[in-house]
Design an enzyme around this catalytic site. Structure first.
Site, mmCIF file in Angstrom:
data_model
loop_
_atom_site.group_PDB
_atom_site.id
_atom_site.type_symbol
_atom_site.label_atom_id
_atom_site.label_comp_id
_atom_site.label_asym_id
_atom_site.label_seq_id
_atom_site.Cartn_x
_atom_site.Cartn_y
_atom_site.Cartn_z
ATOM 1 N N TYR A 27 -33.886 -20.010 29.499
ATOM 2 C CA TYR A 27 -33.302 -19.705 27.940
ATOM 3 C C TYR A 27 -33.491 -18.124 27.848
ATOM 4 O O TYR A 27 -32.232 -17.486 27.481
ATOM 5 C CB TYR A 27 -34.167 -20.206 26.803
ATOM 6 C CG TYR A 27 -33.938 -19.899 25.567
ATOM 7 C CD1 TYR A 27 -32.767 -20.144 25.043
ATOM 8 C CD2 TYR A 27 -34.731 -18.837 24.906
ATOM 9 C CE1 TYR A 27 -32.482 -19.722 23.654
ATOM 10 C CE2 TYR A 27 -34.511 -18.726 23.621
ATOM 11 C CZ TYR A 27 -33.426 -18.780 23.108
ATOM 12 O OH TYR A 27 -32.990 -18.349 21.929
ATOM 13 N N GLU A 49 -33.684 -21.699 13.950
ATOM 14 C CA GLU A 49 -34.818 -20.772 13.696
ATOM 15 C C GLU A 49 -35.571 -21.179 12.548
ATOM 16 O O GLU A 49 -36.899 -21.000 12.298
ATOM 17 C CB GLU A 49 -34.161 -19.375 13.416
ATOM 18 C CG GLU A 49 -33.400 -18.852 14.877
ATOM 19 C CD GLU A 49 -34.513 -18.235 15.920
ATOM 20 O OE1 GLU A 49 -35.875 -18.455 15.735
ATOM 21 O OE2 GLU A 49 -34.130 -17.916 16.912
ATOM 22 N N TRP A 57 -41.169 -21.581 19.343
ATOM 23 C CA TRP A 57 -39.645 -21.823 19.576
ATOM 24 C C TRP A 57 -39.494 -22.889 20.668
ATOM 25 O O TRP A 57 -38.652 -23.473 20.941
ATOM 26 C CB TRP A 57 -39.116 -20.388 19.993
ATOM 27 C CG TRP A 57 -37.446 -20.492 20.640
ATOM 28 C CD1 TRP A 57 -37.322 -20.358 21.805
ATOM 29 C CD2 TRP A 57 -36.593 -21.129 19.621
ATOM 30 N NE1 TRP A 57 -36.036 -20.668 21.869
ATOM 31 C CE2 TRP A 57 -35.427 -21.120 20.667
ATOM 32 C CE3 TRP A 57 -36.479 -21.456 18.344
ATOM 33 C CZ2 TRP A 57 -34.359 -21.502 20.295
ATOM 34 C CZ3 TRP A 57 -35.028 -21.770 17.810
ATOM 35 C CH2 TRP A 57 -34.102 -21.983 18.962
#
Length: 209
Positions: A27, A49, A57
């Site tokens: 990522y 988000e 995250w």
């Protein structure tokens, strides 16, 4: 790691936050900070988000495919048409974060996104018009500076405007994380091998109007 960089097994220096996890490294290397001009992708990013609020995250990233399945791949018009039955379906889905207000917020924000697109032309055009000027960015992005960037004047301004438009779960910190992810800013640290790659991608990116 005092400078916020980690040397990978491939000999490349990277920002610290991936923690050595293989999927998180992917990522970091391939997505985070790449300039994005696709409305579906932008909608997905800002919704996820919002789901991250209070969580890590990485937790959201591991569940991302489940989120896509639950929310019609974040196709704005499809999510905007979700009903109370869809809310209940999502609340029963153990593969996502089962938080009623965040689920309802995603549907609400899809409806608000439809309105914003009609007014501004696209989500991409709206967000890229908010791009910070060079003088509004740190002269050097080192570890100590990066740790102070939880929110900025620009993310606060965007947050206030979105809330005025009826969006939810778009606080200044959430919006700044979104700005980082979509490439509105390049927050790869000085010394991270991705920093120059993202700078080149941003230079080549055609800003939507």
């Amino acid at each position: 790691m005092s400078d916020g960089l980690i040397l990978g097994e491939d000999g490349r220096m990277r920002c610290w936050w991936h923690g050595g996890k293989e999927d998180y490294i992917a990522y970091h290397d391939n997505e985070w900070g790449n300039p994005t001009g696709d409305d579906r992708t932008l909608f997905e990013k800002i919704c996820l988000e919002g789901f991250q609020s209070g969580l890590s995250w990485y937790t959201i990233l591991k569940k991302r495919e489940n989120f896509r399945a639950a929310f019609a791949n974040f196709e704005i018009d499809k999510v905007a048409a979700f009903t109370d039955e869809d809310v209940e379906r999502c609340l029963e889905d153990a593969g996502i974060v089962r938080h009623r207000k965040k689920i309802e917020s995603t549907i609400n924000n899809a409806q608000r996104a439809q309105e914003l697109i009609k007014e501004e032309g696209s989500l991409a055009a709206y967000f890229w018009r908010q791009e910070p000027k060079p003088e509004e960015r740190p002269a050097k992005l080192d570890y100590e500076t990066a740790r102070t960037l939880g929110k900025t004047d620009i993310s606060t301004r965007i947050s206030k405007d979105l809330k005025k438009r009826g969006w939810s779960f778009v606080g200044p910190t959430t919006v700044y994380a979104f700005m980082q992810a979509m490439g509105l800013v390049n927050d790869h640290l000085e010394g991270c091998y991705c920093r120059e790659k993202i700078e080149a991608a941003r230079a080549a990116f055609k800003r939507p109007i």
